[in-house]
Design a protein around this motif. Structure first.
Motif: not given
Length: 142
Positions: A3, A7, A77-80, A82-83, A86
């Motif tokens: 992550s 980012q 995971n969901e955050e990854q 999303n990244y 993006e």
């Protein structure tokens, strides 16, 4: 860790987009020196992005090796996710802004080359372009 790298890569991409957009605005008003000044920064951001991309690839490979029975979407995971989405959008944005900039650079280059050809006409001698003997603007008057 993945992550963090995602980012960070996003930050580099966004910086590259901003720099290139500044280049687009400057070339429109023939403000060339700031473009040359930003070149080193642009190269550093690009190297940084490439380095982070390599780290992202390494992290993803490590996840896949650790869990060979799972597909990649299951490992993130969901955050990854999303990244990564993006990252895809920002890469597309960078491609678009680079295309706009390249068109402007080509137009300016053609303009300067046309002016130069009119000032100093050239002709081909083999594979080399040389100044024409008939270039009237370069005649020395005594």
């Amino acid at each position: 860790m993945l992550s963090y790298h995602l980012q960070s890569a996003l930050g580099d991409l966004r910086d590259l987009i901003k720099i290139t957009e500044s280049d687009v605005e400057d070339i429109k008003v023939a403000n060339h020196n700031p473009q040359f000044d930003r070149l080193k920064l642009k190269e550093e951001k690009l190297k940084s992005f490439e380095s982070k991309k390599a780290m992202i690839d390494h992290e993803i490979s490590s996840l896949m090796i650790a869990s060979p029975d799972k597909d990649l979407p299951e490992l993130l995971n969901e955050e990854q996710h999303n990244y990564l989405a993006e990252l895809k959008v920002e890469l597309s944005n960078l491609r678009d802004v680079n295309k706009r900039y390249a068109k402007l650079v080509l137009a300016v280059s053609n303009l300067y080359n046309t002016f130069l050809e009119r000032l100093v006409p050239t002709e081909m001698q083999g594979y080399a372009k040389v100044a024409s003997k008939n270039s009237s603007i370069l005649k020395v008057r005594v």
